[in-house]
Design an enzyme around this catalytic site. Sequence first.
Site, short mmCIF file in Angstrom:
data_model
loop_
_atom_site.label_atom_id
_atom_site.label_comp_id
_atom_site.label_asym_id
_atom_site.label_seq_id
_atom_site.Cartn_x
_atom_site.Cartn_y
_atom_site.Cartn_z
N ASP A 92 8.45 -3.84 13.86
CA ASP A 92 9.53 -3.60 12.89
C ASP A 92 9.64 -2.13 12.47
OD1 ASP A 92 11.60 -4.55 11.29
OD2 ASP A 92 10.30 -4.83 9.57
N ASP A 149 5.80 1.21 5.49
CA ASP A 149 6.24 -0.16 5.77
C ASP A 149 5.65 -0.69 7.07
OD1 ASP A 149 7.43 -2.62 5.97
OD2 ASP A 149 9.47 -1.87 6.21
N ALA A 162 0.84 -1.19 0.00
CA ALA A 162 0.00 0.00 0.00
C ALA A 162 0.88 1.24 0.00
CB ALA A 162 -0.91 0.00 1.22
N ALA A 163 0.80 2.02 -1.06
CA ALA A 163 1.55 3.27 -1.12
C ALA A 163 0.82 4.25 -2.01
CB ALA A 163 2.95 3.03 -1.65
N PHE A 164 0.54 5.43 -1.49
CA PHE A 164 -0.09 6.47 -2.30
C PHE A 164 0.55 7.79 -1.89
CE2 PHE A 164 -3.53 9.40 -3.62
CZ PHE A 164 -3.69 8.98 -4.92
N LEU A 165 1.75 8.04 -2.40
CA LEU A 165 2.52 9.22 -2.03
C LEU A 165 2.98 9.94 -3.28
CD1 LEU A 165 4.75 7.61 0.73
CD2 LEU A 165 3.10 9.44 1.11
N GLU A 177 9.61 8.46 8.07
CA GLU A 177 10.00 9.48 7.10
C GLU A 177 9.23 10.78 7.30
OE1 GLU A 177 10.53 8.27 3.01
OE2 GLU A 177 10.56 6.15 3.57
#
Length: 237
Positions: A106, A126, A37-40, A111
């Site tokens: 983890d 992450d 999942a990434a929406f940047l 960021e």
Amino acid sequence: FLTSAANNICFYGECSYYCSTEHALCGKPDQIEGSLAAFLPDLALAKRKTWRNPWRRSYHKRKKAEWEVDPDYCDEVKQTPPYDQGTRLLDIMDMTIFDFLMGNMDRHHYETFEKFGNETFIIHLDNGRGFGKHSHDEMSILVPLTQCCRVKRSTYLRLQLLAKEEFQLSSLMEESLLQDQLAPILIQPHLEAMDRRLRLVLKVLADCVEKEGFSSVVENDLNGQPSSHHHQAHGGR
């Protein structure tokens, strides 16, 4: 990639820690569940800065991290930029609670968007180790909160609200995930684990308040909000 003794296809990543055949991920025999999942914004548009989590694990069998052996470790962090001013330490407390609720051990880095300098929120990328063992509550994830005993008032009030039966975290989470094309995303034991862990977070905060006093633990970040919001949030305690 490698083939295990049980004839399953396995792989491990390339990194400076924790990446070896000993920590390989294996299919049964060649399929494995995963998520991405990434929406940047693209890095060309919005550069990000990577920060080492002060409570990062050692990822070493025999060597412990400093926070594991020094109960006063938070005092050291509080004196170190960028945690010595602004909201960064409180943001780390939010991230700690976020990780504990889903059992993510983890969190080695986080960021920020470079453009905003230190006046910024933090980005939680992450979360892949979250929702692993629903039957186990990993209390070491909460160490930043137990050591620092600090939390935003907005977070404190929201947690108390989500512990109420009519706004129960598990129910709201289940409802929000129903729209997903892959629903159900979380099985019931994971949802119930979140409610159980929420109670543990509130217990840690209650112990902190008893030990250090409400005003020392709960930092008011709600100044400038409409007074009705204060009453409404306060009433939900």
